[in-house]
Design a protein around this motif. Sequence first.
Motif, mmCIF file in Angstrom:
data_model
loop_
_atom_site.group_PDB
_atom_site.id
_atom_site.type_symbol
_atom_site.label_atom_id
_atom_site.label_comp_id
_atom_site.label_asym_id
_atom_site.label_seq_id
_atom_site.Cartn_x
_atom_site.Cartn_y
_atom_site.Cartn_z
ATOM 1 N N THR A 31 -86.826 -67.141 -35.660
ATOM 2 C CA THR A 31 -85.390 -66.922 -35.666
ATOM 3 C C THR A 31 -84.722 -67.894 -34.708
ATOM 4 O O THR A 31 -85.200 -68.123 -33.603
ATOM 5 N N SER A 32 -83.610 -68.469 -35.154
ATOM 6 C CA SER A 32 -82.880 -69.442 -34.344
ATOM 7 C C SER A 32 -81.421 -69.050 -34.252
ATOM 8 O O SER A 32 -80.900 -68.318 -35.096
ATOM 9 N N VAL A 33 -80.759 -69.573 -33.238
ATOM 10 C CA VAL A 33 -79.336 -69.365 -33.027
ATOM 11 C C VAL A 33 -78.648 -70.714 -33.188
ATOM 12 O O VAL A 33 -79.132 -71.734 -32.692
ATOM 13 N N TYR A 34 -77.498 -70.723 -33.887
ATOM 14 C CA TYR A 34 -76.718 -71.940 -34.096
ATOM 15 C C TYR A 34 -75.378 -71.760 -33.404
ATOM 16 O O TYR A 34 -74.672 -70.795 -33.666
ATOM 17 N N TYR A 35 -75.041 -72.682 -32.542
ATOM 18 C CA TYR A 35 -73.831 -72.575 -31.731
ATOM 19 C C TYR A 35 -72.773 -73.544 -32.214
ATOM 20 O O TYR A 35 -73.070 -74.601 -32.757
ATOM 21 N N SER A 39 -70.116 -72.968 -24.370
ATOM 22 C CA SER A 39 -70.569 -73.662 -23.166
ATOM 23 C C SER A 39 -72.071 -73.465 -22.952
ATOM 24 O O SER A 39 -72.676 -72.543 -23.514
ATOM 25 N N GLN A 40 -72.656 -74.320 -22.136
ATOM 26 C CA GLN A 40 -74.087 -74.235 -21.850
ATOM 27 C C GLN A 40 -74.440 -72.916 -21.161
ATOM 28 O O GLN A 40 -75.504 -72.353 -21.395
ATOM 29 N N GLU A 41 -73.553 -72.421 -20.329
ATOM 30 C CA GLU A 41 -73.810 -71.154 -19.626
ATOM 31 C C GLU A 41 -73.926 -69.992 -20.611
ATOM 32 O O GLU A 41 -74.836 -69.160 -20.511
ATOM 33 N N VAL A 42 -73.012 -69.950 -21.585
ATOM 34 C CA VAL A 42 -73.047 -68.877 -22.587
ATOM 35 C C VAL A 42 -74.294 -69.029 -23.469
ATOM 36 O O VAL A 42 -74.939 -68.046 -23.820
ATOM 37 N N LYS A 43 -74.662 -70.266 -23.805
ATOM 38 C CA LYS A 43 -75.883 -70.494 -24.580
ATOM 39 C C LYS A 43 -77.098 -69.948 -23.837
ATOM 40 O O LYS A 43 -77.965 -69.311 -24.434
#
Length: 165
Positions: A31-35, A39-43
Amino acid sequence: MRGDVPSIVAVATFLYEYAKVSGLYANPYKTSVYYGGVSQEVKYQIGALTGYSEDQFPFRYLGITMNPGRLARGMFQAMVDKVQASIQHLTGNLLSYVGKLQLINSVLFGLENYWCSTLLLPKVVAKLVNKLCKNYFWGTPSGQRKTTFQSWGSIFALWQEGGFN
């Protein structure tokens, strides 16, 4: 969903509750997440909450290229290649016109319908697939037409009698 932590928590909670009821758990290795616009912090926070890795667009799912942007002709090259391969495979068969028509309706347009059920095909791709099918029906895959000698009576005969209805 929105790219914030409360939204991710709500989805993760739903997935957990669904897994408890159904016994189907999301595999964190598959499973992957696509953004988009996060921001990098939220990622980092989302990755820590879910345990899923980040991936990039475009990606392939069940043979279909997924992309959040505009769909270009090149993204459908795999489908066009499959149609061409099917036609190349089918050319060895000596079929009547009705047999070819049935084959086109069931196999080749079935492949196109599968893709259309997931994505909107650009007009240029739909026209290309129709051209490939038309060339297969009336001639050869290379686009050369072969001369057909059919009487009008056989063309306008009923489907059950071997005509085109």
